[in-house]
Write a protein that holds these residues in place. Structure first.
Motif, short mmCIF file in Angstrom:
data_model
loop_
_atom_site.label_atom_id
_atom_site.label_comp_id
_atom_site.label_asym_id
_atom_site.label_seq_id
_atom_site.Cartn_x
_atom_site.Cartn_y
_atom_site.Cartn_z
N GLU A 9 9.52 11.39 6.94
CA GLU A 9 8.87 11.55 5.65
C GLU A 9 9.46 12.73 4.91
O GLU A 9 9.94 13.69 5.53
N ASN A 14 5.79 11.21 1.64
CA ASN A 14 6.15 9.82 1.39
C ASN A 14 7.25 9.40 2.35
O ASN A 14 8.18 10.16 2.59
N GLU A 15 7.15 8.19 2.87
CA GLU A 15 8.18 7.72 3.79
C GLU A 15 9.48 7.53 3.04
O GLU A 15 9.53 6.92 1.99
N CYS A 120 7.11 -9.21 10.64
CA CYS A 120 6.66 -8.88 9.28
C CYS A 120 5.85 -10.06 8.76
O CYS A 120 5.61 -11.03 9.48
N LYS A 144 10.74 0.93 12.21
CA LYS A 144 10.81 1.57 10.89
C LYS A 144 11.24 0.55 9.82
O LYS A 144 10.64 0.49 8.74
N ASP A 147 8.29 -1.89 9.37
CA ASP A 147 7.21 -1.30 8.58
C ASP A 147 7.60 -1.22 7.09
O ASP A 147 6.80 -1.52 6.22
N TYR A 148 8.83 -0.81 6.85
CA TYR A 148 9.31 -0.71 5.46
C TYR A 148 9.31 -2.08 4.78
O TYR A 148 8.81 -2.21 3.64
N LYS A 150 7.54 -4.73 5.58
CA LYS A 150 6.14 -5.16 5.40
C LYS A 150 5.54 -4.49 4.17
O LYS A 150 4.86 -5.14 3.37
N ASP A 151 5.81 -3.20 3.98
CA ASP A 151 5.32 -2.49 2.81
C ASP A 151 5.90 -3.05 1.51
O ASP A 151 5.26 -2.97 0.46
N GLN A 152 7.09 -3.64 1.60
CA GLN A 152 7.73 -4.23 0.44
C GLN A 152 7.30 -5.69 0.20
O GLN A 152 7.79 -6.35 -0.71
#
Length: 154
Positions: A9, A14-15, A120, A144, A147-148, A150-152
């Motif tokens: 982060e 923020n990541e 995802c 990582k 997760d990124y 999935k966030d998108q």
């Protein structure tokens, strides 16, 4: 060991997106596989596969068959079969050592090589570590990126 990868982060909490420092954000799935996962030095082979069974991108010489994928996807709901029979990727069997609704980890008994599969919303991120690649590094890279994505919304 490859390019430096952001996996932490920033000072605001923020990541930082997981991509190489010395390049722009990957534009294609093949760039994610080659420029982010493989170039990290932690992942020896990789694939991004749609939950519909289609291959989005794979590293050279790495193939996850539709039959292998059909066994992996439902295992995120009921892991009984994968835990008993193993995770098959590229015609290799990995003993399932860890499993939950998002990630599965396997190890090949004879070689010590292993795999990480991250689920995802719309795809799977698959990484294999071999030949001196560190298992924890592969796990961290795959989770990582997962997760990124999935966030998108992937």
């Amino acid at each position: 060991m490859g390019r430096k990868i952001h996996i932490e982060e920033n000072e605001k909490g923020n990541e930082i997106p997981p991509f190489p420092v010395d390049s722009q954000m990957p534009c294609t799935w093949k760039e994610y596989v080659n420029n982010v996962l493989l170039d990290s030095g932690y992942v020896s082979r990789a694939a991004i596969l749609g939950n519909d069974g289609k291959s989005w991108a794979t590293s050279t010489g790495f193939y996850v068959s539709p039959a292998e994928l059909r066994e992996i996807i439902p295992a995120f709901v009921d892991s009984t079969k994968i835990r008993n029979d193993g995770i098959y990727l590229n015609n290799k069997r990995y003993t399932c050592t860890r499993m939950d609704s998002t990630i599965m980890v396997g190890r090949e008994i004879a070689t010590g090589f292993g795999c990480v599969v991250f689920k995802c919303k719309t795809c799977l991120i698959v990484g294999v570590y071999e030949d001196g690649a560190h298992p924890g590094g592969c796990y961290n890279m795959i989770s990582k990126i997962g997760d990124y994505l999935k966030d998108q919304g992937y």
